[in-house]
Design a protein around this motif. Structure first.
Motif, PDB file in Angstrom:
ATOM      1  N   THR A 276      28.025  20.666  66.747  1.00  0.00           N
ATOM      2  CA  THR A 276      27.256  19.730  65.932  1.00  0.00           C
ATOM      3  C   THR A 276      26.439  20.461  64.875  1.00  0.00           C
ATOM      4  O   THR A 276      26.119  21.644  65.018  1.00  0.00           O
ATOM      5  N   GLU A 289      21.803  13.937  63.799  1.00  0.00           N
ATOM      6  CA  GLU A 289      23.077  14.647  63.696  1.00  0.00           C
ATOM      7  C   GLU A 289      23.733  14.365  62.353  1.00  0.00           C
ATOM      8  O   GLU A 289      23.926  13.208  61.981  1.00  0.00           O
ATOM      9  N   SER A 292      29.685  16.414  63.511  1.00  0.00           N
ATOM     10  CA  SER A 292      30.137  16.883  64.821  1.00  0.00           C
ATOM     11  C   SER A 292      31.652  16.989  64.810  1.00  0.00           C
ATOM     12  O   SER A 292      32.337  16.239  64.101  1.00  0.00           O
TER      13      SER A 292
END
Length: 553
Positions: A276, A289, A292
């Motif tokens: 990630t 995030e 990923s």
């Protein structure tokens, strides 16, 4: 009669000689006791069969036997039919509740071993046993200016070689680092330091360290201690916070690189072996995030100067381009090497030029402007065959600009802040520096020559337990181009772009480990930071800033 062997013949002769000698000495009894016959060889005794080891039986009271819910829950046979039906219904409900609880517990255990993909705030990232709590860290980070105080103008280097000018610049650098020593020390992370980044704020020394278990250590290295009267030689200097940014807290979550957004100092990006890329925003106190992958470890990252484009390298020999203004699904992956790419660097003055260093021993330079023209159906992933075919086509002409093959794995390669030079490190124990003229960037052809301008011997055999040594350019454009690299003799080397050693920083009284990871401030060239395999970090700076200056050896 069987024929005697040579050994038996000699034995019989020895017995006869001994008998004659004893008879001469009239030792009759000894003669009588002398055994003339050949002794039979005893047969080896058969080993007895070993008994099978039996486990000790536990007492009936202490032994725990697993029993199913069905066996535990029984119906009293003396109950009437209505009561029996009611009890059976209760048992079924109990079984359903127990099964649901068991499934939830198993799911929690599985989730605890998986990377976290959601938004994470500081209260979750900062553990209860850390030196400071989340509110203190949030206050500390909120005081950082969002944008640089001044960007400055990148000076244009004189491309002509002047030996006297180079000598004067080298002497000036030597004077700059002559008085640099250890200012501060602290165990910022609990595990081996893998990467570091020096925050550009000019009002404090805020350094970020990533370790091999996914922890991000934030160190205010020159912050005042809470109680100076209790300080000792082993005291921790400054203030630090530890954030479990990537999960789980194992080597599967190693933080491989740290980058600050060049246009927003309140944002720091990290790549990890948990596959990630995360962005920690100081303003909101939330880590989200950005990207990923399924099962490809992310090894390095760099940002374009405007702060929107992100280039990510991985252990499958690929590089990924992501525009953070778009969704993560828009990312495009290109396999440009046969083995792991250890580092990727974007030219800060010409962001269309990217350099990669790979375990396949190659350093490669790419003009990525044409990458967007690469097509293969609806896919956004292009393997090495597609990439090679594209670069050899008319459409992809000028995409691949050249390569240099090292003697062993190329562990890193970085552009300097002026965008003209590259420094690489390799397991062949040679530091290499390239210096390109502006004309090679203006052409669409491959670079006419990729031979290094200088090569310097440097021990890079870190082995299994130390982080790989990487030479990093000083991001300061106010001084003569120079880079720093850790040394296996526990020192920190400072070299010019010509490879000349201008400083060897060390302190045998305070530094007893290899300073594998290095970083430096973007404006204050005398400010350097290093980290070692135990998580202990060091701030280097002018010695006159140390309250208790150490005595000269």
């Amino acid at each position: 009669m069987a024929k005697l062997s040579q050994y038996e013949i000699e034995r019989e002769a020895n017995i006869a000689r001994n008998k004659a000698l004893l008879e001469q000495l009239e030792l009759k009894q000894a003669v009588d006791n002398l055994q003339l016959e050949k002794k039979p060889v005893p047969k080896p005794k058969a080993k007895p069969v070993q008994p099978v080891k039996k486990e000790k039986k536990q007492d009936a009271e202490t032994r725990t036997t697993r029993r199913s819910t069905r066996l535990k829950a029984t119906v009293d046979p003396t109950l009437n039919p209505a009561a029996k039906r009611k009890r059976e219904e209760e048992i079924e409900v109990e079984r359903a509740i127990a099964a649901e609880a068991r499934i939830e517990e198993e799911e929690r255990e599985r989730q605890a071993k998986r990377p976290r993909h959601g938004d994470l705030d500081l209260s979750l990232l900062v553990g209860l046993d850390e030196p400071e709590d989340a509110s203190t860290l949030a206050k500390e980070l909120s005081g950082i200016p969002v944008h640089p105080a001044h960007k400055g103008i990148i000076p244009q280097d004189d491309e002509t070689t002047d030996a006297k000018a180079e000598e004067r610049a080298t002497k000036a650098l030597e004077d700059e680092f002559k008085n640099v020593g250890v200012l501060s020390r602290a165990k910022v992370t609990t595990n081996r330091v893998y990467c570091a980044a020096y925050h550009p704020d000019e009002n404090k020394d805020l350094i970020f360290f990533g370790d091999k278990a996914g922890m991000l250590g934030i160190w205010d290295a020159t912050a005042s201690a809470e109680d100076d009267t209790e300080r000792s030689e082993t005291s921790e200097d400054g203030k630090y916070w530890r954030l479990q940014l990537h999960w789980p807290a194992t080597t599967k979550s190693t933080i491989s690189s740290i980058q600050f957004n060049p246009t927003d100092y309140h944002k720091v990006f990290t790549t990890s072996y948990d596959c990630t890329v995360r962005n920690l925003d100081f303003t909101t106190g939330v880590s989200n995030e950005l990207y990923s992958s399924e099962d490809i470890l992310l090894t390095s990252m760099d940002l374009t100067p405007e702060g929107h484009g992100v280039w990510i390298a991985d252990n499958a020999g690929g590089i990924t381009h992501l525009d953070i203004r778009e969704s993560k699904e828009s990312a495009r992956w290109y396999q440009v090497a046969e083995q792991k790419i250890g580092s990727i660097s974007v030219n800060p003055q010409r962001p269309e030029f990217v350099v990669t260093a790979s375990n396949d021993r190659t350093l490669k330079i790419w003009d990525v402007r044409n990458f967007g023209k690469m097509k293969s159906g609806d896919t956004k992933e292009f393997d090495s065959g597609i990439v090679q075919a594209f670069t050899e086509s008319n459409t992809g002409a000028g995409t691949f600009r050249g390569e240099w093959r090292h003697g062993k794995s190329a562990s890193s390669a970085y552009w300097d802040p002026r965008g003209r030079r590259i420094v690489s490190t390799s397991y062949d124990d040679i530091l290499r520096v390239w210096d390109f003229k502006s004309s090679v960037f203006e052409s669409k052809k491959e670079f006419p020559s990729l031979r290094p301008e200088c090569q310097v011997k440097h021990n890079c055999q870190t082995g299994r337990w130390l982080t790989i040594l990487r030479a990093r350019w000083s991001p300061s454009v106010d001084a003569h181009p120079h880079f720093i690299i850790g040394n296996m003799d526990h020192s920190l080397d400072v070299r010019t772009d010509k490879g000349a050693l201008v400083a060897k920083l060390q302190n045998k009284n305070k530094i007893s480990a290899v300073q594998s990871v290095v970083t430096s401030h973007s404006r204050r060239i005398q400010r350097l930071a290093t980290g070692n395999a135990s998580g202990r970090c060091v701030l280097w700076g002018p010695k006159d800033e140390v309250e208790d200056e150490e005595a000269e050896e």
